[in-house]
Design a protein around this motif. Sequence first.
Motif, PDB file in Angstrom:
ATOM      1  N   CYS A   1     -24.804  24.120  -3.432  1.00  0.00           N
ATOM      2  CA  CYS A   1     -24.974  23.511  -4.753  1.00  0.00           C
ATOM      3  C   CYS A   1     -24.660  22.017  -4.654  1.00  0.00           C
ATOM      4  N   GLU A   2     -25.105  21.278  -5.665  1.00  0.00           N
ATOM      5  CA  GLU A   2     -24.874  19.839  -5.739  1.00  0.00           C
ATOM      6  C   GLU A   2     -24.162  19.537  -7.046  1.00  0.00           C
ATOM      7  N   LEU A   3     -23.135  18.709  -6.953  1.00  0.00           N
ATOM      8  CA  LEU A   3     -22.414  18.239  -8.130  1.00  0.00           C
ATOM      9  C   LEU A   3     -22.579  16.730  -8.213  1.00  0.00           C
ATOM     10  N   SER A   4     -22.841  16.239  -9.414  1.00  0.00           N
ATOM     11  CA  SER A   4     -22.995  14.808  -9.618  1.00  0.00           C
ATOM     12  C   SER A   4     -22.586  14.463 -11.045  1.00  0.00           C
TER      13      SER A   4
ATOM     14  N   LEU B   1     -17.176  29.828   1.650  1.00  0.00           N
ATOM     15  CA  LEU B   1     -17.502  28.403   1.716  1.00  0.00           C
ATOM     16  C   LEU B   1     -17.400  27.897   3.148  1.00  0.00           C
ATOM     17  N   CYS B   2     -18.280  26.961   3.513  1.00  0.00           N
ATOM     18  CA  CYS B   2     -18.285  26.392   4.865  1.00  0.00           C
ATOM     19  C   CYS B   2     -17.909  24.916   4.847  1.00  0.00           C
ATOM     20  N   THR B   3     -18.684  24.113   4.102  1.00  0.00           N
ATOM     21  CA  THR B   3     -18.424  22.670   4.091  1.00  0.00           C
ATOM     22  C   THR B   3     -18.586  22.103   2.691  1.00  0.00           C
ATOM     23  N   ILE B   4     -17.967  20.951   2.514  1.00  0.00           N
ATOM     24  CA  ILE B   4     -18.146  20.145   1.311  1.00  0.00           C
ATOM     25  C   ILE B   4     -18.305  18.711   1.808  1.00  0.00           C
TER      26      ILE B   4
ATOM     27  N   TYR C   1     -21.995  17.821  -2.094  1.00  0.00           N
ATOM     28  CA  TYR C   1     -22.706  19.045  -1.710  1.00  0.00           C
ATOM     29  C   TYR C   1     -21.720  20.075  -1.178  1.00  0.00           C
ATOM     30  N   ILE C   2     -21.802  21.289  -1.713  1.00  0.00           N
ATOM     31  CA  ILE C   2     -20.956  22.401  -1.261  1.00  0.00           C
ATOM     32  C   ILE C   2     -21.896  23.431  -0.645  1.00  0.00           C
ATOM     33  N   SER C   3     -21.561  23.911   0.546  1.00  0.00           N
ATOM     34  CA  SER C   3     -22.407  24.913   1.196  1.00  0.00           C
ATOM     35  C   SER C   3     -21.569  26.079   1.690  1.00  0.00           C
ATOM     36  N   GLY C   4     -22.242  27.209   1.861  1.00  0.00           N
ATOM     37  CA  GLY C   4     -21.548  28.406   2.332  1.00  0.00           C
ATOM     38  C   GLY C   4     -22.505  29.559   2.512  1.00  0.00           C
ATOM     39  N   GLN C   5     -21.929  30.751   2.519  1.00  0.00           N
ATOM     40  CA  GLN C   5     -22.711  31.970   2.667  1.00  0.00           C
ATOM     41  C   GLN C   5     -22.423  32.900   1.502  1.00  0.00           C
ATOM     42  N   HIS C   6     -23.478  33.446   0.941  1.00  0.00           N
ATOM     43  CA  HIS C   6     -23.374  34.448  -0.114  1.00  0.00           C
ATOM     44  C   HIS C   6     -23.449  35.802   0.582  1.00  0.00           C
ATOM     45  N   LEU C   7     -22.333  36.532   0.583  1.00  0.00           N
ATOM     46  CA  LEU C   7     -22.261  37.819   1.269  1.00  0.00           C
ATOM     47  C   LEU C   7     -22.309  38.947   0.264  1.00  0.00           C
TER      48      LEU C   7
END
Length: 191
Positions: A21-24, A46-49, A111-117
């Motif tokens: 997702c993106e936050l602004s 979550l993996c990275t921000i 930007y926040i990234s990860g995996q939806h399990l």
Amino acid sequence: MSFSDSVNTRSDKPVSLIWGCELSRQKDSYTFQMPEGWNCEEQLALCTICLGETAQDEFHMVEVMAEQGDTQTTVPLATLKPSVLPMATLAGVELTPPVTFRLRAGSGPVYISGQHLSMVNEEEEEEEMEEEEEEEESPKKSPKGQTTRKGNAAKKRRLEKEDDLNKPDPEDPLPGKGRGAGRSRKAAPKK
């Protein structure tokens, strides 16, 4: 039942999807919810921000808001600044939906990234597939009140064609049945 308990059962099949997702300043919050109709256990790992390339040199603070019953808990996730810390790894952060991410300070983009399990129960999935097959095979009423089955006409034509191919032609000689077939028969006179 916790997520780790369900991983050990044989009837559960893990499904992993990439998520982000993106936050602004224009959109300062994002809520991750379980899709409707999903009857499975969900996790967001979550993996990275990280900051986007157009982020200003200011502090960008992202927090996570999670609901626990009637109370809402807010926890800072990361504070990033392009000149100091433009990216952070979020190893071991696993959240259960619904979860809301909010840009508390800064203008982004973040930007926040990860995996939806998801843990899909294979038994339930097989039952659903069987129900769908039964619905397709069940007789349906036509407008004239006649009972028909979907695909019946095509199946009937295919079976008739196979029968026609398998019927022996009366003019063809009898086929032999293995080694030595036809040795005891006398050859037909040549015309």
